[in-house]
Design an enzyme around this catalytic site. Structure first.
Site, short mmCIF file in Angstrom:
data_model
loop_
_atom_site.label_atom_id
_atom_site.label_comp_id
_atom_site.label_asym_id
_atom_site.label_seq_id
_atom_site.Cartn_x
_atom_site.Cartn_y
_atom_site.Cartn_z
N ASN A 151 0.30 1.92 -3.66
CA ASN A 151 -0.92 2.54 -4.20
C ASN A 151 -0.98 4.06 -4.05
OD1 ASN A 151 -1.24 1.94 -1.47
ND2 ASN A 151 -3.45 2.01 -1.62
N THR A 229 -2.41 -7.02 5.33
CA THR A 229 -2.59 -7.51 6.71
C THR A 229 -1.59 -8.62 7.05
OG1 THR A 229 -4.87 -6.79 6.82
CG2 THR A 229 -4.26 -8.61 8.27
N GLU A 249 -1.10 0.24 9.26
CA GLU A 249 -2.29 0.59 8.46
C GLU A 249 -2.47 -0.53 7.46
OE1 GLU A 249 -4.15 3.02 9.05
OE2 GLU A 249 -2.91 4.36 10.25
N CYS A 283 -6.97 0.84 0.36
CA CYS A 283 -7.39 0.05 1.51
C CYS A 283 -8.80 0.44 1.95
CB CYS A 283 -6.39 0.22 2.66
SG CYS A 283 -6.08 1.94 3.06
N GLU A 461 -2.68 7.09 12.47
CA GLU A 461 -1.83 8.12 11.87
C GLU A 461 -2.66 9.39 11.80
OE1 GLU A 461 -0.36 6.35 8.12
OE2 GLU A 461 1.56 6.20 9.16
#
Ligand code: ADP
Length: 489
Positions: A151, A229, A249, A283, A461
């Site tokens: 994405n 996930t 993430e 996300c 991050e």
């Protein structure tokens, strides 16, 4: 380009794996056909990476010189911005203006970690014995597996590569099947910037084969992953067996909250952007909207009007808001969610269909969609759709609001719209999420840590500390006044 399908140990070559194609989601034409990496290519990349990060020339390179390479990369990204935007948009159909924002953020990430690399150091813990000094130093971990989704590839790639390289590691990047092009281009820029061979390899290929082999390799010492996930959980199991660290993430189902005192115009614009930018394929998309009942009608009318005004079209045109979804299979899954919402009693306020414009029929377009009439228990409120679908739920009091907002396996982000910052802060404090935006949404800062609570991830991050996430601490004890130790006499 011919024989530039993969980048292994500083060499461009044809992958020895299956053929794969990158298709433009706007009309499904084939942008590039390439031979993906094979298991042998994974082995070669890991061996080259291990050799490269242990090479004394790299290990003893001053942080100033490492920073200079990252700075050079950021300059090259700025110089070749439009080409990178083009590749990103061809790969995944992201509207041009958004893709440009991501490319600029990748350059900024490289600059930021160049600066962090220059100033980061170890510690001198307080002495516990007068004649013994201890140093706490940081060393690289070794070979890092970076696995990224389709994405926002350029931004995700750089968020992993830049800190890992700044920390002195070698990185093997496995981009998503659908989006190899921009990652390969990034490798070219690192090469031009003078990164020694082997420190960055890029291996396009299937996640379940190439990604899996990479993370299982005994020489890989950290997994840095952005994606779904379920995949993240599988990788965490592998990392647990190997006793290595992960940065994960993962998905989200982020609540956005409009309180009764919100500036409704401001909120409507923010909510619209928060869910429909990138066609909801983010996300952090604000996909569950809770609105105070007293302002519900006024707010939903504003939001509906803005949504109906969004321009759907070819993402290469500057003014387009809504491009195609990544693939027809993914659009089918979005359509299935909308059908399920209707079956559960949801009412489509706007959208809900494939656009009828004949010019859009060969791409994977879907209208931005708002659904009303459901509770937070509905499947579309509990599962990540990763598409342009917003569910709106009115609320009566803050206790039930907080309960519903937190009633999710995910905990990535949330948005709050109100003119009362005390109220906003108290609410932000109670939400089980890694990022809260107040009177804004989906803005990022490389200096601010990002990551999820609950099933949305593990680790952070961005931010100063993220450099250390790619390092391990070593303690060195120094006797200042060496004396024979009489114990064995
Ligand atoms: P998404 O739903 O965003 O495609 P995925 O988790 O499937 O999320 O994919 C994200 C990245 O993880 C991609 O690069 C994909 O190829 C990779 N991947 C998928 N499955 C595995 C796996 N079993 N092992 C390693 N990498 C994987």
């Amino acid at each position: 380009m011919k024989n530039r399908d993969i980048f292994v140990g500083g060499k461009w070559q044809q992958g020895r794996g299956q053929q794969m194609q990158s298709r433009f989601p706007g009309d499904n034409h084939v942008v590039a056909t390439l031979n993906s990496a094979s298991l042998e290519d994974v082995e070669d990349a890991v061996i080259a990476a291990e050799k490269a990060w242990r090479d004394p020339k790299w290990r003893h390179m001053s942080s100033h010189q490492r920073a200079a390479i990252l700075l050079k990369v950021s300059t090259l990204i700025d110089e070749q911005r439009e080409e990178l935007v083009r590749l990103q948009t061809l790969d995944n159909g992201k509207p041009w203006a958004e893709a440009r924002g991501l490319v600029m953020s990748a350059a900024a990430t490289a600059r930021y970690f160049a600066a962090v690399c220059e100033v980061s150091g170890g510690e001198l813990p307080p002495r516990r014995q007068p004649d013994i000094m201890t140093l706490s130093t940081y060393q690289p971990l070794g070979v890092i597996a970076a696995i990224t989704p389709w994405n926002s590839p350029i931004a995700s790639d750089m968020q992993k590569i830049a800190p890992a390289i700044a920390a002195g590691n070698a990185v093997i990047l496995k981009p998503a099947e659908a989006t190899p092009l921009v990652s390969l281009k990034l490798a070219e820029l690192f090469e031009q910037a003078g990164l020694p061979a082997g420190l960055l390899s890029v291996l396009p290929g299937k996640g379940s084969i190439i990604g899996d082999a990479l993370v299982r390799h005994p020489l890989v010492r950290k997994i840095s992953f952005t994606g779904g996930t379920n995949t993240g959980r599988q990788l965490a199991h592998i990392a647990a067996d190997k006793l290595i660290g992960t940065s994960l993430e993962l998905g989200g189902k982020s609540p956005t909250i409009v309180l009764d005192d919100a500036d409704l115009d401001l909120a409507a614009h923010g909510v619209c952007y928060g869910i429909f930018s990138s066609m909801g394929q983010a996300c952090i998309a604000g996909s569950r909207l809770f609105v105070a009942r007293s302002v519900y009608q006024a707010f939903i009318e504003k939001l509906t009007k803005l949504t109906q005004g969004l321009i759907i079209g070819d993402p290469r045109q500057e003014r387009v808001h809504i491009g195609p979804l990544i693939s027809s299979a993914h659009r089918d899954s979005v359509i299935a969610y909308v059908s399920q919402a209707i079956a559960e009693g949801g009412k489509i306020r706007v959208g809900g269909k494939v656009p009828t414009d004949p010019a859009l029929q060969s791409g994977h377009y879907f209208e931005p969609t708002i659904i009303e009439g459901l509770t937070n228990q509905a499947h579309v409120c509990q599962e990540e759709i990763f598409g342009p679908v917003l569910v709106v739920i009115p609320f009566d009091d803050e206790t039930s609001l907080i309960h519903d907002a937190n009633d999710s396996i995910y905990g990535l982000a949330a948005g709050i719209w109100t003119q009362d910052y005390t109220r906003a802060f108290k609410l932000a404090d109670t939400l089980d999420v890694g990022t809260v935006w107040i009177n804004t949404y989906k803005v990022f800062s490389i200096s601010t840590p990002f990551g999820g609570f609950k099933d949305s991830g593990l680790g952070r991050e961005k931010g100063l500390e993220s450099l250390k996430a790619y390092m391990q601490q070593k303690s060195i004890f120094l006797a200042l006044n060496p004396q024979p130790n009489r114990w064995c006499e």
